[in-house]
Motif scaffolding. Structure first.
Motif, PDB file in Angstrom:
ATOM      1  N   ALA A 117     -20.923  19.046  -7.734  1.00 47.96           N
ATOM      2  CA  ALA A 117     -19.499  19.033  -6.983  1.00 47.96           C
ATOM      3  C   ALA A 117     -18.764  19.250  -7.940  1.00 47.96           C
ATOM      4  O   ALA A 117     -17.457  19.235  -7.850  1.00 47.96           O
ATOM      5  N   ASP A 118     -18.704  18.413  -9.345  1.00 50.81           N
ATOM      6  CA  ASP A 118     -17.555  18.997 -10.133  1.00 50.81           C
ATOM      7  C   ASP A 118     -17.415  19.917 -10.855  1.00 50.81           C
ATOM      8  O   ASP A 118     -16.100  19.974 -10.729  1.00 50.81           O
ATOM      9  N   GLN A 119     -17.931  20.729 -10.348  1.00 49.53           N
ATOM     10  CA  GLN A 119     -17.710  21.880 -11.064  1.00 49.53           C
ATOM     11  C   GLN A 119     -17.057  22.791 -10.475  1.00 49.53           C
ATOM     12  O   GLN A 119     -16.818  24.327 -10.411  1.00 49.53           O
ATOM     13  N   LEU A 120     -16.652  22.175  -9.381  1.00 45.00           N
ATOM     14  CA  LEU A 120     -15.987  23.665  -8.116  1.00 45.00           C
ATOM     15  C   LEU A 120     -14.853  23.626  -8.757  1.00 45.00           C
ATOM     16  O   LEU A 120     -13.820  23.809  -8.888  1.00 45.00           O
ATOM     17  N   MET A 121     -14.219  21.887  -8.949  1.00 44.77           N
ATOM     18  CA  MET A 121     -12.995  21.939  -9.832  1.00 44.77           C
ATOM     19  C   MET A 121     -12.736  23.398 -10.544  1.00 44.77           C
ATOM     20  O   MET A 121     -11.354  23.292 -11.117  1.00 44.77           O
ATOM     21  N   ASN A 122     -13.478  23.232 -11.210  1.00 45.36           N
ATOM     22  CA  ASN A 122     -13.461  24.648 -12.734  1.00 45.36           C
ATOM     23  C   ASN A 122     -13.854  26.178 -11.753  1.00 45.36           C
ATOM     24  O   ASN A 122     -14.091  26.944 -13.500  1.00 45.36           O
ATOM     25  N   LEU A 123     -14.719  25.773 -10.652  1.00 44.83           N
ATOM     26  CA  LEU A 123     -14.904  27.572 -10.708  1.00 44.83           C
ATOM     27  C   LEU A 123     -13.677  28.365 -10.735  1.00 44.83           C
ATOM     28  O   LEU A 123     -14.188  29.799 -10.838  1.00 44.83           O
ATOM     29  N   ALA A 124     -13.033  28.230 -10.568  1.00 45.61           N
ATOM     30  CA  ALA A 124     -11.867  29.761 -10.557  1.00 45.61           C
ATOM     31  C   ALA A 124     -11.669  29.979 -12.511  1.00 45.61           C
ATOM     32  O   ALA A 124     -11.382  31.304 -12.081  1.00 45.61           O
ATOM     33  N   ASN A 125     -12.456  29.675 -12.660  1.00 48.77           N
ATOM     34  CA  ASN A 125     -12.370  29.575 -14.461  1.00 48.77           C
ATOM     35  C   ASN A 125     -13.427  30.537 -14.838  1.00 48.77           C
ATOM     36  O   ASN A 125     -13.128  31.261 -15.801  1.00 48.77           O
ATOM     37  N   TYR A 146     -18.640  11.026  -8.893  1.00 51.52           N
ATOM     38  CA  TYR A 146     -17.340  12.031  -8.273  1.00 51.52           C
ATOM     39  C   TYR A 146     -17.213  11.739  -7.077  1.00 51.52           C
ATOM     40  O   TYR A 146     -18.623  12.391  -6.389  1.00 51.52           O
ATOM     41  N   CYS A 147     -16.712  11.843  -6.905  1.00 47.68           N
ATOM     42  CA  CYS A 147     -16.170  12.189  -4.778  1.00 47.68           C
ATOM     43  C   CYS A 147     -15.402  13.283  -4.728  1.00 47.68           C
ATOM     44  O   CYS A 147     -13.994  13.587  -5.246  1.00 47.68           O
ATOM     45  N   LEU A 148     -16.112  14.347  -4.390  1.00 46.51           N
ATOM     46  CA  LEU A 148     -15.356  15.072  -4.111  1.00 46.51           C
ATOM     47  C   LEU A 148     -14.754  15.420  -2.822  1.00 46.51           C
ATOM     48  O   LEU A 148     -14.862  15.505  -1.702  1.00 46.51           O
ATOM     49  N   ASP A 149     -13.125  15.952  -3.131  1.00 41.05           N
ATOM     50  CA  ASP A 149     -12.093  15.835  -1.759  1.00 41.05           C
ATOM     51  C   ASP A 149     -11.754  17.324  -1.932  1.00 41.05           C
ATOM     52  O   ASP A 149     -11.055  17.178  -3.034  1.00 41.05           O
ATOM     53  N   LEU A 150     -12.188  18.322  -0.656  1.00 39.92           N
ATOM     54  CA  LEU A 150     -11.741  19.639  -1.206  1.00 39.92           C
ATOM     55  C   LEU A 150     -10.115  19.833  -0.550  1.00 39.92           C
ATOM     56  O   LEU A 150      -9.521  20.869  -1.865  1.00 39.92           O
ATOM     57  N   ALA A 151      -8.777  18.583  -0.707  1.00 44.74           N
ATOM     58  CA  ALA A 151      -8.321  18.614  -0.641  1.00 44.74           C
ATOM     59  C   ALA A 151      -7.566  18.857  -3.006  1.00 44.74           C
ATOM     60  O   ALA A 151      -6.365  19.405  -2.257  1.00 44.74           O
ATOM     61  N   ASP A 152      -7.897  18.461  -3.143  1.00 45.67           N
ATOM     62  CA  ASP A 152      -7.839  18.400  -5.052  1.00 45.67           C
ATOM     63  C   ASP A 152      -8.451  19.768  -5.614  1.00 45.67           C
ATOM     64  O   ASP A 152      -8.288  19.698  -6.487  1.00 45.67           O
ATOM     65  N   LEU A 153      -9.399  20.605  -4.767  1.00 46.93           N
ATOM     66  CA  LEU A 153      -9.842  22.001  -5.453  1.00 46.93           C
ATOM     67  C   LEU A 153      -8.322  22.786  -5.596  1.00 46.93           C
ATOM     68  O   LEU A 153      -7.441  22.667  -4.823  1.00 46.93           O
ATOM     69  N   THR A 160     -11.624  29.620  -0.123  1.00 50.62           N
ATOM     70  CA  THR A 160     -13.402  30.136  -0.280  1.00 50.62           C
ATOM     71  C   THR A 160     -14.197  29.020   0.517  1.00 50.62           C
ATOM     72  O   THR A 160     -14.966  29.335   1.526  1.00 50.62           O
ATOM     73  N   TRP A 161     -13.855  28.221   0.455  1.00 49.74           N
ATOM     74  CA  TRP A 161     -14.670  26.700   0.210  1.00 49.74           C
ATOM     75  C   TRP A 161     -14.928  26.377   1.969  1.00 49.74           C
ATOM     76  O   TRP A 161     -15.864  26.299   2.724  1.00 49.74           O
ATOM     77  N   ASN A 162     -13.784  26.776   2.136  1.00 49.54           N
ATOM     78  CA  ASN A 162     -13.340  25.602   3.902  1.00 49.54           C
ATOM     79  C   ASN A 162     -14.120  27.188   4.719  1.00 49.54           C
ATOM     80  O   ASN A 162     -14.698  26.918   6.560  1.00 49.54           O
ATOM     81  N   ASN A 163     -13.505  28.276   4.485  1.00 54.19           N
ATOM     82  CA  ASN A 163     -14.223  29.479   5.419  1.00 54.19           C
ATOM     83  C   ASN A 163     -15.239  29.647   5.149  1.00 54.19           C
ATOM     84  O   ASN A 163     -15.801  30.350   5.852  1.00 54.19           O
ATOM     85  N   ARG A 164     -16.041  29.329   3.988  1.00 53.21           N
ATOM     86  CA  ARG A 164     -17.553  29.759   3.857  1.00 53.21           C
ATOM     87  C   ARG A 164     -18.296  28.473   4.295  1.00 53.21           C
ATOM     88  O   ARG A 164     -19.542  28.938   4.323  1.00 53.21           O
ATOM     89  N   SER A 165     -18.201  27.184   4.858  1.00 50.83           N
ATOM     90  CA  SER A 165     -18.484  26.222   4.817  1.00 50.83           C
ATOM     91  C   SER A 165     -19.097  26.366   5.512  1.00 50.83           C
ATOM     92  O   SER A 165     -19.496  26.970   6.632  1.00 50.83           O
TER      93      SER A 165
END
Length: 229
Positions: A117-125, A146-153, A160-165
């Motif tokens: 889940a931590d890799q989502l922060m860097n996924l755009a790269n 690591y706690c995923l908070d979508l608001a921090d992405l 993209t994540w919200n639309n495909r969840s």
């Protein structure tokens, strides 16, 4: 006539330097949730995000074989395509790996690509990161601390994540395009801490040793081969 079940493959890549009990627990947990026909492990070859790996490819593949021996009730395959690209001097990019898998497995197979889940922060790269969803579903798994908070992405990733969840049971209904967050597994294991103990010659049976977080067969192999010294 009933609908023919869609074949499903879970894909999990990593340095596995070394493979540890957290890796084994993660794969077993995701496999139990998704119930694929096969699990593919993808040991990294020349990952663009990291420095040189400590153990060479031959040893990391062997450690994977030992760690997962008898652990799964379904077939497990160690896919060495990224290692083979590294031997040609090529960097490893997930989108290329998934393109190869899609060509091999066909357009109808559900591919579930597991990442931390931590890799989502860097996924755009990541190279052509949006194309990942054209090739596979993406399952993000919680990492220790690591706690995923979508608001921090980053906004593009968050949208993209919200639309495909989707829900876990939806992933096998199509070949690709959905995402799922698995929050109920987090092992406090650090491969770098394990390497450091091995390098410093720490005692494997000491009270606070990280060695207990390495499968016994893998630890025996590490010690026999004098790895991470």
């Amino acid at each position: 006539m009933g609908i023919k079940p869609r074949n499903c493959v879970v894909v999990f890549g990593g340095s596995f330097d070394p493979v540890h009990c957290g890796h084994v627990a993660l794969v077993k947990h995701v496999a139990a949730l998704i119930q694929p026909q096969v699990v593919r492990l993808l040991p990294a070859g020349k990952p663009w995000q990291k420095e040189c790996l400590a153990a060479d490819a031959m040893h990391r593949v062997k450690m994977l074989e030992l760690a997962f021996d008898g652990e799964l009730a379904i077939p497990l395959f160690i896919d060495q395509q990224e290692i083979q690209r590294a031997q040609l001097g090529q960097a490893t990019y997930s989108v290329e790996t998934l393109q190869n898998l899609r060509r091999e497995l066909g357009g109808d197979t559900a591919i579930v690509f597991v990442i931390g889940a931590d890799q989502l922060m860097n996924l755009a790269n990541w190279r052509d990161w949006k194309n990942l969803f054209d090739l596979a579903h993406v399952c993000a798994v919680a990492r220790p601390g690591y706690c995923l908070d979508l608001a921090d992405l980053p906004e593009s990733v968050r949208t993209t994540w919200n639309n495909r969840s989707a829900q876990i049971d939806q992933l096998k209904q199509s070949p690709a395009g959905m995402c799922f967050y698995c929050a109920d597994l987090a092992w406090p294991i650090s491969a770098s801490a394990i390497r450091q103990e091995l390098k410093m010659g720490a005692c494997a049976d000491s009270k606070n040793s990280a060695f207990g977080l390495v499968p016994p067969k893998v630890l025996d192999y590490i010690q026999q081969q004098h790895l991470y010294k």
